[in-house]
Write a protein that holds these residues in place. Structure first.
Motif, PDB file in Angstrom:
ATOM      1  N   UNK A   1       0.842  -1.200   0.000  1.00  0.00           N
ATOM      2  CA  UNK A   1       0.000   0.000   0.000  1.00  0.00           C
ATOM      3  C   UNK A   1       0.879   1.252   0.000  1.00  0.00           C
ATOM      4  N   UNK A   2       0.502   2.231  -0.797  1.00  0.00           N
ATOM      5  CA  UNK A   2       1.176   3.536  -0.788  1.00  0.00           C
ATOM      6  C   UNK A   2       0.469   4.411   0.238  1.00  0.00           C
ATOM      7  N   UNK A   3       1.136   4.643   1.360  1.00  0.00           N
ATOM      8  CA  UNK A   3       0.502   5.346   2.469  1.00  0.00           C
ATOM      9  C   UNK A   3       0.648   6.850   2.353  1.00  0.00           C
ATOM     10  N   UNK A   4      -0.499   7.513   2.210  1.00  0.00           N
ATOM     11  CA  UNK A   4      -0.586   8.955   2.317  1.00  0.00           C
ATOM     12  C   UNK A   4      -1.361   9.247   3.609  1.00  0.00           C
ATOM     13  N   UNK A   5      -1.701  10.497   3.819  1.00  0.00           N
ATOM     14  CA  UNK A   5      -2.345  10.881   5.078  1.00  0.00           C
ATOM     15  C   UNK A   5      -3.649  10.119   5.322  1.00  0.00           C
ATOM     16  N   UNK A   6      -4.508  10.022   4.315  1.00  0.00           N
ATOM     17  CA  UNK A   6      -5.812   9.389   4.528  1.00  0.00           C
ATOM     18  C   UNK A   6      -5.676   7.898   4.840  1.00  0.00           C
ATOM     19  N   UNK A   7      -4.691   7.234   4.208  1.00  0.00           N
ATOM     20  CA  UNK A   7      -4.490   5.809   4.473  1.00  0.00           C
ATOM     21  C   UNK A   7      -4.011   5.574   5.907  1.00  0.00           C
ATOM     22  N   UNK A   8      -3.090   6.432   6.353  1.00  0.00           N
ATOM     23  CA  UNK A   8      -2.571   6.292   7.712  1.00  0.00           C
ATOM     24  C   UNK A   8      -3.664   6.551   8.740  1.00  0.00           C
ATOM     25  N   UNK A   9      -4.459   7.579   8.529  1.00  0.00           N
ATOM     26  CA  UNK A   9      -5.541   7.903   9.459  1.00  0.00           C
ATOM     27  C   UNK A   9      -6.585   6.788   9.502  1.00  0.00           C
ATOM     28  N   UNK A  10      -6.917   6.235   8.347  1.00  0.00           N
ATOM     29  CA  UNK A  10      -7.905   5.147   8.300  1.00  0.00           C
ATOM     30  C   UNK A  10      -7.383   3.908   9.009  1.00  0.00           C
ATOM     31  N   UNK A  11      -6.122   3.581   8.767  1.00  0.00           N
ATOM     32  CA  UNK A  11      -5.526   2.385   9.363  1.00  0.00           C
ATOM     33  C   UNK A  11      -5.459   2.502  10.884  1.00  0.00           C
ATOM     34  N   UNK A  12      -5.015   3.655  11.382  1.00  0.00           N
ATOM     35  CA  UNK A  12      -4.918   3.836  12.832  1.00  0.00           C
ATOM     36  C   UNK A  12      -6.302   3.814  13.481  1.00  0.00           C
ATOM     37  N   UNK A  13      -7.277   4.403  12.809  1.00  0.00           N
ATOM     38  CA  UNK A  13      -8.643   4.451  13.355  1.00  0.00           C
ATOM     39  C   UNK A  13      -9.232   3.057  13.513  1.00  0.00           C
ATOM     40  N   UNK A  14      -9.168   2.259  12.453  1.00  0.00           N
ATOM     41  CA  UNK A  14      -9.790   0.926  12.506  1.00  0.00           C
ATOM     42  C   UNK A  14      -9.039  -0.006  13.460  1.00  0.00           C
ATOM     43  N   UNK A  15      -7.717   0.092  13.486  1.00  0.00           N
ATOM     44  CA  UNK A  15      -6.919  -0.779  14.357  1.00  0.00           C
ATOM     45  C   UNK A  15      -7.262  -0.556  15.822  1.00  0.00           C
ATOM     46  N   UNK A  16      -7.260   0.706  16.230  1.00  0.00           N
ATOM     47  CA  UNK A  16      -7.533   1.037  17.631  1.00  0.00           C
ATOM     48  C   UNK A  16      -8.988   0.749  17.983  1.00  0.00           C
ATOM     49  N   UNK A  17      -9.902   1.082  17.076  1.00  0.00           N
ATOM     50  CA  UNK A  17     -11.324   0.799  17.324  1.00  0.00           C
ATOM     51  C   UNK A  17     -11.555  -0.706  17.450  1.00  0.00           C
ATOM     52  N   UNK A  18     -10.877  -1.489  16.614  1.00  0.00           N
ATOM     53  CA  UNK A  18     -11.022  -2.943  16.679  1.00  0.00           C
ATOM     54  C   UNK A  18     -10.562  -3.504  18.006  1.00  0.00           C
ATOM     55  N   UNK A  19      -9.431  -2.991  18.515  1.00  0.00           N
ATOM     56  CA  UNK A  19      -8.927  -3.459  19.805  1.00  0.00           C
ATOM     57  C   UNK A  19      -9.851  -3.079  20.952  1.00  0.00           C
ATOM     58  N   UNK A  20     -10.349  -1.851  20.931  1.00  0.00           N
ATOM     59  CA  UNK A  20     -11.220  -1.377  22.006  1.00  0.00           C
ATOM     60  C   UNK A  20     -12.550  -2.131  22.010  1.00  0.00           C
ATOM     61  N   UNK A  21     -13.162  -2.268  20.849  1.00  0.00           N
ATOM     62  CA  UNK A  21     -14.445  -2.978  20.763  1.00  0.00           C
ATOM     63  C   UNK A  21     -14.284  -4.435  21.190  1.00  0.00           C
ATOM     64  N   UNK A  22     -13.202  -5.067  20.760  1.00  0.00           N
ATOM     65  CA  UNK A  22     -12.940  -6.462  21.160  1.00  0.00           C
ATOM     66  C   UNK A  22     -12.739  -6.551  22.664  1.00  0.00           C
ATOM     67  N   UNK A  23     -12.034  -5.569  23.226  1.00  0.00           N
ATOM     68  CA  UNK A  23     -11.802  -5.563  24.670  1.00  0.00           C
ATOM     69  C   UNK A  23     -13.087  -5.386  25.455  1.00  0.00           C
ATOM     70  N   UNK A  24     -13.960  -4.521  24.980  1.00  0.00           N
ATOM     71  CA  UNK A  24     -15.246  -4.298  25.657  1.00  0.00           C
ATOM     72  C   UNK A  24     -16.085  -5.574  25.652  1.00  0.00           C
TER      73      UNK A  24
END
Length: 237
Positions: free
Chosen positions: A83-106
């Motif tokens: 993947x060629x990471x620009x700003x939108x790709x990095x923001x999307x990746x960080x958002x889903x990764x952290x949300x996935x961990x938090x939701x799984x933890x809950x």
């Protein structure tokens, strides 16, 4: 008239003494590098850890697959790392990764405080995205400026300034979101916190397209770092 004091104090049953000991122990725990890194006092059980890790990894892979397919076409599974990471790709990746961990933890961690996981997720998200957004914005301004477009010192100064300003700003915004009525003490971002959580800023360095980052292909490990951020947030208690 002075009150008489009984010299025989039963310290074993004294709430004052036990309270002091607990407070001292709590301060000691909160000051450790391990706590500052994970914001976890008690370890989760193995089953819970696996569930949180799985959720975080899946949430990281989904945007990678989407962007890889959109940019180059997804023919082999290893193409997700191209993947060629620009700003939108990095923001999307960080958002889903952290949300996935938090939701799984809950969902998986029944004993832990769900509110604390969400708060840690907000902090991790802000810490990963605010510095990255500032660096991305600074790089865009420089690229649009003919005078400074090829100036390495200007770019380095912009990156360093964005990172130094971005992490405290992320903590400030996190405190407002997590505690809008200011009922709890604000979470302070110390130098130690910044150093310990510096891996969160890798996305900013990837967006800045620093030569050493490109030469070492550090963008390939960025998804793992964001997945780890989500895993830590999901275990936070």
């Amino acid at each position: 008239m002075p009150l008489s004091i009984n010299n025989k104090v039963n310290t074993s049953n004294s709430n004052v003494f036990s309270s002091f000991q607990n407070t001292a122990h709590t301060k000691n725990v909160y000051s450790t590098l391990r706590y500052k890194r994970n914001h976890r006092v008690e370890e989760a059980d193995k089953k819970t850890k696996i569930a949180i890790g799985t959720g975080s990894v899946i949430a990281t892979l989904l945007p990678m697959i989407f962007f890889a397919k959109k940019q180059h076409g997804l023919k082999r599974i290893k193409d997700i790392f191209k993947v060629d990471y620009e700003l939108k790709e990095v923001l999307a990746l960080s958002t889903t990764s952290i949300a996935g961990g938090v939701i799984s933890g809950i969902i998986a961690d029944k004993k832990s405080n769900k509110k604390r996981k969400i708060q840690e997720g907000v902090f991790q998200f802000m810490n990963a995205t605010i510095p990255t957004a500032l660096v991305g914005g600074a790089m865009k301004l420089i690229e649009d400026n003919v005078k400074y477009k090829d100036s390495k010192p200007v770019k380095v100064a912009a990156i360093v300034t964005s990172l130094i300003a971005g992490m405290p700003l992320a903590a400030f915004i996190s405190n407002i979101i997590n505690d809008p009525k200011d009922k709890e003490p604000d979470r302070k971002l110390t130098l130690k916190d910044s150093v310990i959580n510096m891996d969160d800023a890798l996305g900013a360095l990837v967006v800045a397209k620093i030569p050493i980052v490109k030469d070492l292909h550090l963008e390939k490990i960025m998804p793992a770092i964001f997945a780890w951020c989500g895993y830590r947030a999901g275990q936070s208690n």
